[in-house]
Each structure stands twice: as C-alpha cells, then as structure tokens.
Design a protein around this motif. Structure first.
Motif, PDB file in Angstrom:
ATOM      1  N   GLU A  10       0.827  -1.206   0.000  1.00 25.81           N
ATOM      2  CA  GLU A  10       0.000   0.000   0.000  1.00 25.81           C
ATOM      3  C   GLU A  10       0.865   1.262   0.000  1.00 25.81           C
ATOM      4  OE1 GLU A  10      -2.928   2.174   3.133  1.00 25.81           O
ATOM      5  OE2 GLU A  10      -3.249   0.036   2.833  1.00 25.81           O
ATOM      6  N   CYS A  11       1.893   1.287   0.826  1.00 28.11           N
ATOM      7  CA  CYS A  11       2.774   2.455   0.881  1.00 28.11           C
ATOM      8  C   CYS A  11       3.464   2.685  -0.459  1.00 28.11           C
ATOM      9  CB  CYS A  11       3.827   2.277   1.975  1.00 28.11           C
ATOM     10  SG  CYS A  11       3.208   2.558   3.634  1.00 28.11           S
ATOM     11  N   ILE A  12       3.994   1.618  -1.034  1.00 30.22           N
ATOM     12  CA  ILE A  12       4.722   1.738  -2.300  1.00 30.22           C
ATOM     13  C   ILE A  12       3.805   2.230  -3.409  1.00 30.22           C
ATOM     14  CG2 ILE A  12       5.936   0.426  -4.094  1.00 30.22           C
ATOM     15  CD1 ILE A  12       6.911  -1.396  -1.704  1.00 30.22           C
ATOM     16  N   THR A  13       2.617   1.660  -3.522  1.00 28.23           N
ATOM     17  CA  THR A  13       1.709   2.067  -4.604  1.00 28.23           C
ATOM     18  C   THR A  13       1.211   3.490  -4.419  1.00 28.23           C
ATOM     19  OG1 THR A  13      -0.172   1.033  -3.473  1.00 28.23           O
ATOM     20  CG2 THR A  13       0.955  -0.275  -5.161  1.00 28.23           C
ATOM     21  N   GLN A  14       1.240   3.998  -3.194  1.00 33.22           N
ATOM     22  CA  GLN A  14       0.829   5.377  -2.943  1.00 33.22           C
ATOM     23  C   GLN A  14       2.011   6.341  -2.965  1.00 33.22           C
ATOM     24  OE1 GLN A  14      -1.356   5.357   0.743  1.00 33.22           O
ATOM     25  NE2 GLN A  14      -3.033   4.186  -0.119  1.00 33.22           N
ATOM     26  N   GLY A  15       3.201   5.819  -3.245  1.00 36.08           N
ATOM     27  CA  GLY A  15       4.383   6.671  -3.322  1.00 36.08           C
ATOM     28  C   GLY A  15       4.940   7.079  -1.971  1.00 36.08           C
ATOM     29  N   ARG A  16       4.520   6.381  -0.910  1.00 35.90           N
ATOM     30  CA  ARG A  16       5.039   6.675   0.424  1.00 35.90           C
ATOM     31  C   ARG A  16       6.130   5.671   0.786  1.00 35.90           C
ATOM     32  NH1 ARG A  16       1.229   5.740   4.519  1.00 35.90           N
ATOM     33  NH2 ARG A  16       0.074   4.368   3.169  1.00 35.90           N
ATOM     34  N   GLN A  33      14.872   0.053   0.714  1.00 35.49           N
ATOM     35  CA  GLN A  33      14.404   1.197  -0.069  1.00 35.49           C
ATOM     36  C   GLN A  33      14.659   0.987  -1.564  1.00 35.49           C
ATOM     37  OE1 GLN A  33      16.508   4.360   2.071  1.00 35.49           O
ATOM     38  NE2 GLN A  33      14.494   5.282   2.439  1.00 35.49           N
ATOM     39  N   GLY A  34      15.796   0.365  -1.882  1.00 35.79           N
ATOM     40  CA  GLY A  34      16.113   0.095  -3.289  1.00 35.79           C
ATOM     41  C   GLY A  34      15.135  -0.870  -3.934  1.00 35.79           C
ATOM     42  N   CYS A  35      14.482  -1.674  -3.121  1.00 40.88           N
ATOM     43  CA  CYS A  35      13.495  -2.637  -3.632  1.00 40.88           C
ATOM     44  C   CYS A  35      12.083  -2.057  -3.658  1.00 40.88           C
ATOM     45  CB  CYS A  35      13.502  -3.891  -2.765  1.00 40.88           C
ATOM     46  SG  CYS A  35      15.067  -4.773  -2.762  1.00 40.88           S
ATOM     47  N   TRP A  36      11.872  -0.943  -2.962  1.00 43.85           N
ATOM     48  CA  TRP A  36      10.534  -0.391  -2.792  1.00 43.85           C
ATOM     49  C   TRP A  36      10.181   0.716  -3.773  1.00 43.85           C
ATOM     50  CZ3 TRP A  36      10.947   0.514   3.187  1.00 43.85           C
ATOM     51  CH2 TRP A  36      10.779  -0.710   3.834  1.00 43.85           C
ATOM     52  N   GLN A  37      11.021   0.993  -4.740  1.00 42.93           N
ATOM     53  CA  GLN A  37      10.715   2.076  -5.667  1.00 42.93           C
ATOM     54  C   GLN A  37       9.398   1.795  -6.377  1.00 42.93           C
ATOM     55  OE1 GLN A  37      12.549   4.931  -5.836  1.00 42.93           O
ATOM     56  NE2 GLN A  37      13.584   3.967  -4.104  1.00 42.93           N
ATOM     57  N   ARG A  38       8.614   2.827  -6.548  1.00 45.38           N
ATOM     58  CA  ARG A  38       7.290   2.668  -7.163  1.00 45.38           C
ATOM     59  C   ARG A  38       7.378   2.154  -8.593  1.00 45.38           C
ATOM     60  NH1 ARG A  38       1.922   5.686  -6.567  1.00 45.38           N
ATOM     61  NH2 ARG A  38       0.977   5.333  -8.580  1.00 45.38           N
ATOM     62  N   GLU A  39       8.294   2.715  -9.352  1.00 50.57           N
ATOM     63  CA  GLU A  39       8.467   2.300 -10.749  1.00 50.57           C
ATOM     64  C   GLU A  39       9.413   1.103 -10.820  1.00 50.57           C
ATOM     65  OE1 GLU A  39       6.703   3.608 -13.201  1.00 50.57           O
ATOM     66  OE2 GLU A  39       5.769   4.952 -11.731  1.00 50.57           O
ATOM     67  N   PRO A  40       8.977   0.012 -11.418  1.00 49.60           N
ATOM     68  CA  PRO A  40       9.808  -1.195 -11.463  1.00 49.60           C
ATOM     69  C   PRO A  40      11.209  -0.966 -12.039  1.00 49.60           C
ATOM     70  CG  PRO A  40       7.584  -1.703 -12.202  1.00 49.60           C
ATOM     71  CD  PRO A  40       7.660  -0.198 -12.040  1.00 49.60           C
ATOM     72  N   GLN A  41      11.336  -0.117 -13.038  1.00 52.96           N
ATOM     73  CA  GLN A  41      12.650   0.110 -13.649  1.00 52.96           C
ATOM     74  C   GLN A  41      13.611   0.860 -12.721  1.00 52.96           C
ATOM     75  OE1 GLN A  41       9.778   1.303 -14.796  1.00 52.96           O
ATOM     76  NE2 GLN A  41       9.943   3.453 -15.357  1.00 52.96           N
ATOM     77  N   GLN A  42      13.084   1.451 -11.649  1.00 53.23           N
ATOM     78  CA  GLN A  42      13.923   2.153 -10.675  1.00 53.23           C
ATOM     79  C   GLN A  42      14.343   1.242  -9.513  1.00 53.23           C
ATOM     80  OE1 GLN A  42      11.476   5.480  -9.592  1.00 53.23           O
ATOM     81  NE2 GLN A  42      12.296   6.758 -11.231  1.00 53.23           N
ATOM     82  N   ARG A  43      13.762   0.062  -9.444  1.00 59.13           N
ATOM     83  CA  ARG A  43      14.089  -0.872  -8.369  1.00 59.13           C
ATOM     84  C   ARG A  43      15.428  -1.542  -8.631  1.00 59.13           C
ATOM     85  NH1 ARG A  43       8.238  -3.459  -8.790  1.00 59.13           N
ATOM     86  NH2 ARG A  43       7.078  -1.621  -8.097  1.00 59.13           N
ATOM     87  N   MET A  44      16.050  -1.989  -7.561  1.00 64.71           N
ATOM     88  CA  MET A  44      17.321  -2.703  -7.683  1.00 64.71           C
ATOM     89  C   MET A  44      17.108  -4.003  -8.454  1.00 64.71           C
ATOM     90  SD  MET A  44      18.917  -2.335  -3.875  1.00 64.71           S
ATOM     91  CE  MET A  44      20.431  -3.159  -4.341  1.00 64.71           C
ATOM     92  N   VAL A  45      18.097  -4.366  -9.228  1.00 66.97           N
ATOM     93  CA  VAL A  45      18.033  -5.647  -9.940  1.00 66.97           C
ATOM     94  C   VAL A  45      18.543  -6.734  -8.993  1.00 66.97           C
ATOM     95  CG1 VAL A  45      18.226  -4.631 -12.243  1.00 66.97           C
ATOM     96  CG2 VAL A  45      20.288  -5.277 -11.001  1.00 66.97           C
TER      97      VAL A  45
END
Length: 68
Positions: A10-16, A33-45
């Motif tokens: 819920e937090c991630i989808t709301q940008g919190r 935090q690196g795994c929680w980015q809202r946009e998938p392409q911004q998340r850690m691989v």
C-alpha cells in the motif's frame, strides 16, 4: 498475505516510504528502499540485491540500540 506485506504494498503504490524500524541497521534499510521504488525500472536488480546481501553477510552492520 501478512498485514505487514499489505502495508508495504500500500505504501509503495501510494508513493510513500515505510519508516526504518528502530532495530533495523541503516545498511539493511537502504537495501529495502532500493526494492521499494514505485516504478519497477527504478528498483534494484536481483544481481545488485544479491551482491549487497553477500556484503552484509561478510561485514554485518553494527547496531547499538541505545534507546531500548
């Protein structure tokens, strides 16, 4: 699904961002935090997550809970 997982989603989808738990070392929280980015392409691989986890195992962070 556990309540904490639903709260994280819920937090991630709301940008919190979820707050760092008092007993969570900064290095672990930065990884989270690196795994929680809202946009998938911004998340850690996964390769980078794996490398960071190996580093944490080799050099565990020191954490002193002075508030507890």
């Amino acid at each position: 699904m556990p309540a904490m997982a639903l709260q994280a989603i819920e937090c991630i989808t709301q940008g919190r961002e979820l707050e760092r738990p008092r007993t969570c070392p900064k290095e672990v929280y930065l990884l989270m935090q690196g795994c929680w980015q809202r946009e998938p392409q911004q998340r850690m691989v996964i390769k980078d997550i794996h490398s960071r986890l190996l580093e944490l195992v080799k050099n565990p962070p020191i954490y002193l809970d002075i508030l507890g």
